[in-house]
Design a protein around this motif. Structure first.
Motif, short mmCIF file in Angstrom:
data_model
loop_
_atom_site.label_atom_id
_atom_site.label_comp_id
_atom_site.label_asym_id
_atom_site.label_seq_id
_atom_site.Cartn_x
_atom_site.Cartn_y
_atom_site.Cartn_z
N ALA A 376 0.85 -1.20 0.00
CA ALA A 376 0.00 0.00 0.00
C ALA A 376 0.88 1.24 0.00
O ALA A 376 1.03 1.94 1.01
CB ALA A 376 -0.92 -0.02 1.21
N VAL A 377 1.50 1.52 -1.15
CA VAL A 377 2.38 2.68 -1.30
C VAL A 377 2.01 3.40 -2.58
O VAL A 377 1.19 2.91 -3.38
CB VAL A 377 3.86 2.24 -1.35
N SER A 378 2.62 4.54 -2.81
CA SER A 378 2.37 5.27 -4.05
C SER A 378 2.95 4.50 -5.23
O SER A 378 3.88 3.71 -5.06
CB SER A 378 3.02 6.65 -3.99
N PRO A 379 2.41 4.71 -6.43
CA PRO A 379 2.94 4.00 -7.61
C PRO A 379 4.44 4.19 -7.79
O PRO A 379 5.14 3.28 -8.23
CB PRO A 379 2.15 4.61 -8.77
N GLU A 461 0.55 0.14 -15.48
CA GLU A 461 0.92 1.15 -16.46
C GLU A 461 2.01 2.07 -15.92
O GLU A 461 2.91 2.49 -16.66
CB GLU A 461 -0.32 1.95 -16.89
N HIS A 462 1.96 2.37 -14.62
CA HIS A 462 2.99 3.22 -14.03
C HIS A 462 4.35 2.51 -14.06
O HIS A 462 5.38 3.13 -14.38
CB HIS A 462 2.63 3.58 -12.59
N ILE A 463 4.36 1.22 -13.75
CA ILE A 463 5.61 0.46 -13.79
C ILE A 463 6.16 0.40 -15.22
O ILE A 463 7.36 0.54 -15.44
CB ILE A 463 5.40 -0.95 -13.21
N MET A 464 5.27 0.21 -16.20
CA MET A 464 5.72 0.20 -17.60
C MET A 464 6.38 1.53 -17.96
O MET A 464 7.44 1.57 -18.59
CB MET A 464 4.55 -0.08 -18.54
#
Length: 473
Positions: A376-379, A461-464
């Motif tokens: 449970a953290v920010s992207p 999508e953020h990780i990509m």
């Protein structure tokens, strides 16, 4: 694209018709076969290595997997292999590690010696090929059919994207049909292949488009909505949910045509039908095969237009195949008895029991699966938070999806490595996302093992974006 009440375009049907009437003397059938394959690969001196491996990928239509066979070339480039098949003739892919992007189509037949010869130019591209048993297919068919299929897949029409998310499901079907028809012309462009190979490739693309897009209607409509709303996700009520009757378009595909058995995408199509949430077909489990087929036929008869024939046999075989592949779980004694009672020693029984023996061996390499909650953290901190759980260990991260065949092949190939590293400070973690339906994901991870994470679409999508990749594999 997912379900539909409309029909495949007339243009597509007219184009597919010749394949249904051609070469009836060479109609493939289900068959528990073993094929002897030999051949020679010509490699220019400057590309020679100390060791070069040949690889053949052979689809197993009845049980659904794509088996990869490998052989070390001798100093003269020669090889010999023995491969299992579930049909009397099979279309697959061959290549070597000289250039894994340059591959050829192969066509093999049981009951005969099959010889494959091909060679590379100075740049590492295959520029000559021959398969002795299928002289009816041209050298260009063998050399260029995979490239032609890739061209059809990759084609961009330049047309503006259409708003589809707020239209009836049938509108998306019409859109899909138009996409299929619009790409037909690519098969007439150079490099040229025979009319028969065009038929096979067009049929192959049609199935691929249906099971990768039409069957995933909701995901496609979410993407369509986001495109027209600056990346904002839609409220769940915006996208309609198709119902089983929408799949009546399947009737136009004539799925009992035996020549589909030479279609490379046919096993994947059957598996997607079995796992499709709208069709909601029951798992075979320990149900008697006859009873399971009766239930499946009652559900599919209105959609396919028939309730007999080997397509239902293929669905049954693939139902067991899903257990084999996804869960790496051998048959129970009840299942084995059910198979023997229904198939009564036939080739289909032989195929399933042969595959079961392979799964018994694979199951010994299976490790435990652990499903982890997403931190449970920010992207921005997500990957760091995941990795920090394994401080002091070497971490192997695998981004994958249930629909990604190369991903699943790589996971399979890593099993022996994982076994070698068991007990050492190495951890394998697997990260997927909602493009893999949750139910399918839950089944797949049972056979994969390791530390499993299922991200939200936004997290994925953020990780990509952060790690600068646009898709998988």
């Amino acid at each position: 694209m997912r379900s539909i009440t409309t029909k495949i375009t007339i243009a597509a049907l007219l184009f597919l018709y010749p394949l249904a009437t051609a070469a009836q003397s060479d109609v493939p059938v289900l068959h528990a076969g073993t094929i002897n394959v030999s051949g020679e690969v010509t490699i220019p001196e400057k590309l020679r290595k100390d060791s070069t491996w040949l690889h053949l990928t052979i689809p197993q239509v009845f049980t659904g997997e794509y088996k990869v066979y490998r052989a070390l070339l001798d100093r003269n480039g020669r090889f010999q292999l023995k491969v299992n098949t579930t049909t009397n003739m099979v279309r697959g892919i061959a290549g070597t590690d000289i250039n894994q992007e340059s591959i050829i189509t192969i066509l093999l037949k049981t009951g005969t010696e099959n010889k494959i010869t091909f060679g590379y130019d100075e740049e590492g591209t295959v520029n000559k090929a021959r398969v002795s048993e299928f002289p009816a297919f041209t050298e260009d068919d063998l050399l260029f059919s995979q490239r032609k299929f890739d061209d059809v897949i990759a084609y961009k029409s330049g047309k503006q994207r259409e708003v589809l998310f707020d239209k009836p499901f049938s509108s998306y079907v019409n859109y899909a049909n138009n996409v299929i028809a619009d790409r037909r012309f690519l098969l007439d462009k150079p490099p040229f292949v025979s009319d028969r190979m065009k038929d096979i490739l067009f049929r192959e693309y049609s199935l691929a488009l249906i099971f990768t897009h039409v069957f995933y209607y909701r995901s496609e409509m979410v993407s369509n909505y986001k495109y027209f709303h600056a990346g904002v996700l839609p409220d769940s009520a915006v996208i309609q949910t198709p119902v089983r009757q929408d799949y009546a378009f399947l009737k136009t595909l004539d799925l009992r045509n035996p020549l589909y058995l030479m279609n490379y995408t046919y096993p994947a199509f059957a598996r997607e039908m079995l796992q499709n949430e709208t069709l909601n077909l029951p798992p075979v489990g320990e149900m008697p095969v006859r009873d399971w087929l009766a239930q499946v036929k009652s559900l599919l008869r209105p959609l396919l237009g028939f309730d007999e024939g080997q397509f239902y046999d293929i669905l049954a075989g693939n139902a067991f195949g899903l257990q084999f592949e996804q869960e790496v779980k051998p048959l129970t004694s009840v299942q084995e008895e059910n198979i023997k009672k229904y198939y009564k020693g036939s080739d289909m029984q032989k195929i399933l029991l042969r595959r079961n023996q392979e799964i018994v061996e694979r199951a010994r390499l299976k490790d435990a699966v652990v499903v982890r909650p997403t931190p449970a953290v920010s992207p921005d901190s997500l990957m760091s938070a995941i990795i920090s759980r394994y401080k002091g260990k070497t971490v192997v991260v695998d981004f994958w999806a249930t629909w990604c065949a190369p991903c699943l092949e790589a996971i399979e190939e890593s099993r022996s490595l994982k076994k070698e590293l068991a007990g050492k400070d190495v951890v394998f973690i697997y990260i997927s996302n909602p493009s893999s339906p949750k139910k399918q994901w839950e089944q797949h991870i049972q056979g994969i093992g390791g530390e499993q994470y299922y991200l939200t679409r936004g997290e994925w999508e953020h990780i990509m974006d952060t790690h600068n990749f646009s898709g998988i594999p």
